[in-house]
Design an enzyme around this catalytic site. Structure first.
Site, PDB file in Angstrom:
ATOM      1  N   ASP A  52       0.840  -1.189   0.000  1.00 13.27           N
ATOM      2  CA  ASP A  52       0.000   0.000   0.000  1.00 13.27           C
ATOM      3  C   ASP A  52       0.883   1.250   0.000  1.00 13.27           C
ATOM      4  OD1 ASP A  52      -2.738   1.285   0.525  1.00 13.27           O
ATOM      5  OD2 ASP A  52      -1.510   2.141   2.127  1.00 13.27           O
TER       6      ASP A  52
ATOM      7  N   TYR B 268       3.228   9.839   0.761  1.00 16.41           N
ATOM      8  CA  TYR B 268       4.246   9.293   1.662  1.00 16.41           C
ATOM      9  C   TYR B 268       5.673   9.680   1.230  1.00 16.41           C
ATOM     10  CZ  TYR B 268       0.168   6.412   2.917  1.00 16.41           C
ATOM     11  OH  TYR B 268      -1.083   5.972   3.262  1.00 16.41           O
TER      12      TYR B 268
ATOM     13  N   LYS C 116      -2.089   6.021  -4.266  1.00 13.77           N
ATOM     14  CA  LYS C 116      -3.240   6.909  -4.023  1.00 13.77           C
ATOM     15  C   LYS C 116      -3.048   8.281  -4.655  1.00 13.77           C
ATOM     16  CE  LYS C 116      -3.599   4.756   0.537  1.00 13.77           C
ATOM     17  NZ  LYS C 116      -2.196   4.506   0.891  1.00 13.77           N
TER      18      LYS C 116
ATOM     19  N   HIS D  92      -7.330   9.291  -2.501  1.00 11.92           N
ATOM     20  CA  HIS D  92      -6.877   9.218  -1.098  1.00 11.92           C
ATOM     21  C   HIS D  92      -7.934   9.757  -0.111  1.00 11.92           C
ATOM     22  CE1 HIS D  92      -2.804   9.134   1.225  1.00 11.92           C
ATOM     23  NE2 HIS D  92      -3.794   8.845   2.047  1.00 11.92           N
TER      24      HIS D  92
HETATM   25  N1  LIG Z   1      -5.819   5.811   3.268  1.00 10.21           N
HETATM   26  C1  LIG Z   1      -5.356   6.544   4.250  1.00 10.21           C
HETATM   27  O1  LIG Z   1      -5.761   7.705   4.424  1.00 10.21           O
HETATM   28  C2  LIG Z   1      -4.332   5.968   5.198  1.00 10.21           C
HETATM   29  C3  LIG Z   1      -4.078   6.634   6.412  1.00 10.21           C
HETATM   30  C4  LIG Z   1      -3.153   6.085   7.300  1.00 10.21           C
HETATM   31  C5  LIG Z   1      -2.508   4.911   6.970  1.00 10.21           C
HETATM   32  N2  LIG Z   1      -2.744   4.288   5.755  1.00 10.21           N
HETATM   33  C6  LIG Z   1      -1.998   3.050   5.377  1.00 10.21           C
HETATM   34  O2  LIG Z   1      -2.182   2.061   6.380  1.00 10.21           O
HETATM   35  C7  LIG Z   1      -0.911   1.647   6.875  1.00 10.21           C
HETATM   36  C8  LIG Z   1      -1.046   1.177   8.313  1.00 10.21           C
HETATM   37  O3  LIG Z   1      -1.451   2.215   9.179  1.00 10.21           O
HETATM   38  P1  LIG Z   1      -0.504   2.859  10.292  1.00 10.21           P
HETATM   39  O4  LIG Z   1       0.891   2.760   9.799  1.00 10.21           O
HETATM   40  O5  LIG Z   1      -1.005   4.197  10.647  1.00 10.21           O
HETATM   41  O6  LIG Z   1      -0.756   1.976  11.598  1.00 10.21           O
HETATM   42  P2  LIG Z   1      -0.748   0.431  12.035  1.00 10.21           P
HETATM   43  O7  LIG Z   1      -0.407  -0.489  10.921  1.00 10.21           O
HETATM   44  O8  LIG Z   1      -2.012   0.194  12.760  1.00 10.21           O
HETATM   45  O9  LIG Z   1       0.420   0.431  13.139  1.00 10.21           O
HETATM   46  C9  LIG Z   1       1.759   0.510  12.786  1.00 10.21           C
HETATM   47  C10 LIG Z   1       2.592   0.576  14.064  1.00 10.21           C
HETATM   48  O10 LIG Z   1       2.466  -0.636  14.801  1.00 10.21           O
HETATM   49  C11 LIG Z   1       3.748  -1.231  14.992  1.00 10.21           C
HETATM   50  N3  LIG Z   1       3.586  -2.686  14.822  1.00 10.21           N
HETATM   51  C12 LIG Z   1       3.398  -3.364  13.662  1.00 10.21           C
HETATM   52  N4  LIG Z   1       3.280  -4.688  13.900  1.00 10.21           N
HETATM   53  C13 LIG Z   1       3.390  -4.852  15.237  1.00 10.21           C
HETATM   54  C14 LIG Z   1       3.355  -6.004  16.084  1.00 10.21           C
HETATM   55  N5  LIG Z   1       3.175  -7.227  15.601  1.00 10.21           N
HETATM   56  N6  LIG Z   1       3.509  -5.807  17.418  1.00 10.21           N
HETATM   57  C15 LIG Z   1       3.671  -4.560  17.923  1.00 10.21           C
HETATM   58  N7  LIG Z   1       3.710  -3.433  17.173  1.00 10.21           N
HETATM   59  C16 LIG Z   1       3.574  -3.578  15.833  1.00 10.21           C
HETATM   60  C17 LIG Z   1       4.650  -0.626  13.939  1.00 10.21           C
HETATM   61  O11 LIG Z   1       5.989  -0.599  14.387  1.00 10.21           O
HETATM   62  P3  LIG Z   1       7.309  -0.566  13.454  1.00 10.21           P
HETATM   63  O12 LIG Z   1       6.940   0.128  12.167  1.00 10.21           O
HETATM   64  O13 LIG Z   1       8.298   0.168  14.267  1.00 10.21           O
HETATM   65  O14 LIG Z   1       7.734  -1.970  13.174  1.00 10.21           O
HETATM   66  C18 LIG Z   1       4.072   0.771  13.798  1.00 10.21           C
HETATM   67  O15 LIG Z   1       4.559   1.629  14.809  1.00 10.21           O
HETATM   68  C19 LIG Z   1       0.009   2.852   6.613  1.00 10.21           C
HETATM   69  O16 LIG Z   1       1.365   2.533   6.635  1.00 10.21           O
HETATM   70  C20 LIG Z   1      -0.495   3.279   5.243  1.00 10.21           C
HETATM   71  O17 LIG Z   1       0.053   2.443   4.231  1.00 10.21           O
HETATM   72  C21 LIG Z   1      -3.649   4.804   4.884  1.00 10.21           C
END
Ligand SMILES: NC(=O)c1ccc[n+]([C@@H]2O[C@H](COP(=O)([O-])OP(=O)(O)OC[C@H]3O[C@@H](n4cnc5c(N)ncnc54)[C@H](OP(=O)(O)O)[C@@H]3O)[C@@H](O)[C@H]2O)c1
Length: 305
Positions: A33, A38, A67, A100
């Protein structure tokens, strides 16, 4: 669309995401994704091409999504934006391209153009016109499928009702986790054959809620279910989404977690009772509220879902 994908937002240093992509491909991830916003698509592309060159994977086995950012909503800018992402990723097509946010911003250098009151400056575009330009990308062969992100149910219905619609959105990518379970929006999308892609399934990159004493990783209900199944809290949160028939985008740059997060696709199931308990954790706590855009005519979160 593969069930679990790697999120690529917010790496701490250049190159970090390249290594994460390589580790993810080795662990079995096929969905990535990405987004123009980004500003790291070339790093993601480097990881992908390294693995293709190694012979570990073929392009056709991957599902790469990106996006369209809000400053590119004008019909005349959509192809430029898509081509820019393709160039950075060094790909000749995307598997999926999504709008997006439903809100168009004033085009220009700044990703977030603000007025003197620190509120976003909108563009005069309408997302139905943007959608037409997205459809043109499919016809031109630049993208295979198109979709939306952060659309509420009325906005999604507006696209589905558009006269002369050529392609419907295959997915709506939305924030979703146990504290914002999106029950109504998921039901709505699925009833219209639009898949739901969940972002932020673990509740954000910064453990923001810890500051409020609200880290889902420490939620006693999730912990209890995790102990029962001998899994981590993160695995329970990801599996919860899979059993709701959604696609899950989870971000990590830590090899151990990258592996752990995709293992939940197989050999493990939450019971109906577990699912009920998870659903009861809902508190409609949205992290991505995007406050500077609250006055925008297409702000998606003024209605319930
Ligand atoms: N469409 C949109 O508007 C939108 C908005 C926000 C996000 N997104 C997409 O969704 C993705 C995911 O969302 P997000 O990055 O905000 O949050 P998330 O995936 O809910 O959380 C990521 C965080 O959790 C940690 N983590 C991952 N696996 C883990 C595990 N097994 N145990 C403990 N901690 C863990 C990661 O650490 P480390 O990275 O340090 O390993 C990171 O700090 C984004 O990267 C992006 O691609 C899209």
């Amino acid at each position: 669309i593969p069930t679990v994908g790697l999120g690529t937002w917010k790496a701490a240093y250049p190159g970090e995401v390249t290594e994460a992509v390589k580790a993810a491909i080795d662990s079995g991830y096929r969905l990535f994704d990405c987004a123009y916003l980004y500003h790291n698509e070339s790093e993601v592309g480097a990881g992908i091409h390294c693995k293709i060159k190694d012979g570990a994977i073929n392009r056709e086995d991957l599902f790469i999504s990106s996006k369209l950012w809000c400053t590119y909503h004008k019909k005349s800018l959509v192809k430029t934006a898509c081509s820019r992402s393709l160039k950075a990723l060094k790909l000749d097509y995307l598997d999926l391209y999504v709008i997006h946010w439903p809100m168009g911003f004033k085009p220009g250098e700044r990703d977030l153009p603000l007025d003197r009151t620190s509120m976003v400056i909108p563009s005069d575009s309408d997302f139905l016109d943007t959608w037409e330009a997205m459809e043109d990308l499919v016809i031109a062969g630049l993208v295979k499928y198109i979709g939306v992100s952060n659309f509420n149910h009325q906005q999604l219905q507006r696209i589905l009702d558009k006269p002369g619609l050529r392609f419907k959105p295959i997915t709506n990518q939305i924030e979703c986790h146990p504290y914002l379970n999106q029950k109504d929006l998921i039901k709505f999308c699925q009833s219209r054959n639009v898949s739901v892609t969940v972002y932020r399934p673990l509740g954000s990159s910064w453990r923001t809620w810890t500051l409020e004493g609200l880290d889902m990783m420490d939620d006693p209900v999730i912990e209890k279910i995790a102990r029962k199944h001998n899994k981590s809290a993160a695995q329970i949160m990801i599996r919860f989404q899979i059993q709701r028939h959604t696609i899950v985008i989870v971000k990590s740059v830590t090899p151990k977690w990258i592996r752990e997060n995709i293992q939940v696709v197989f050999n493990f199931e939450l019971t109906e009772e577990d699912m009920e308990a998870m659903l009861e954790l809902n508190r409609n706590r949205r992290l991505a509220t995007f406050p500077t855009t609250k006055n925008h005519k297409d702000y998606p979160f003024h209605i319930e879902y």
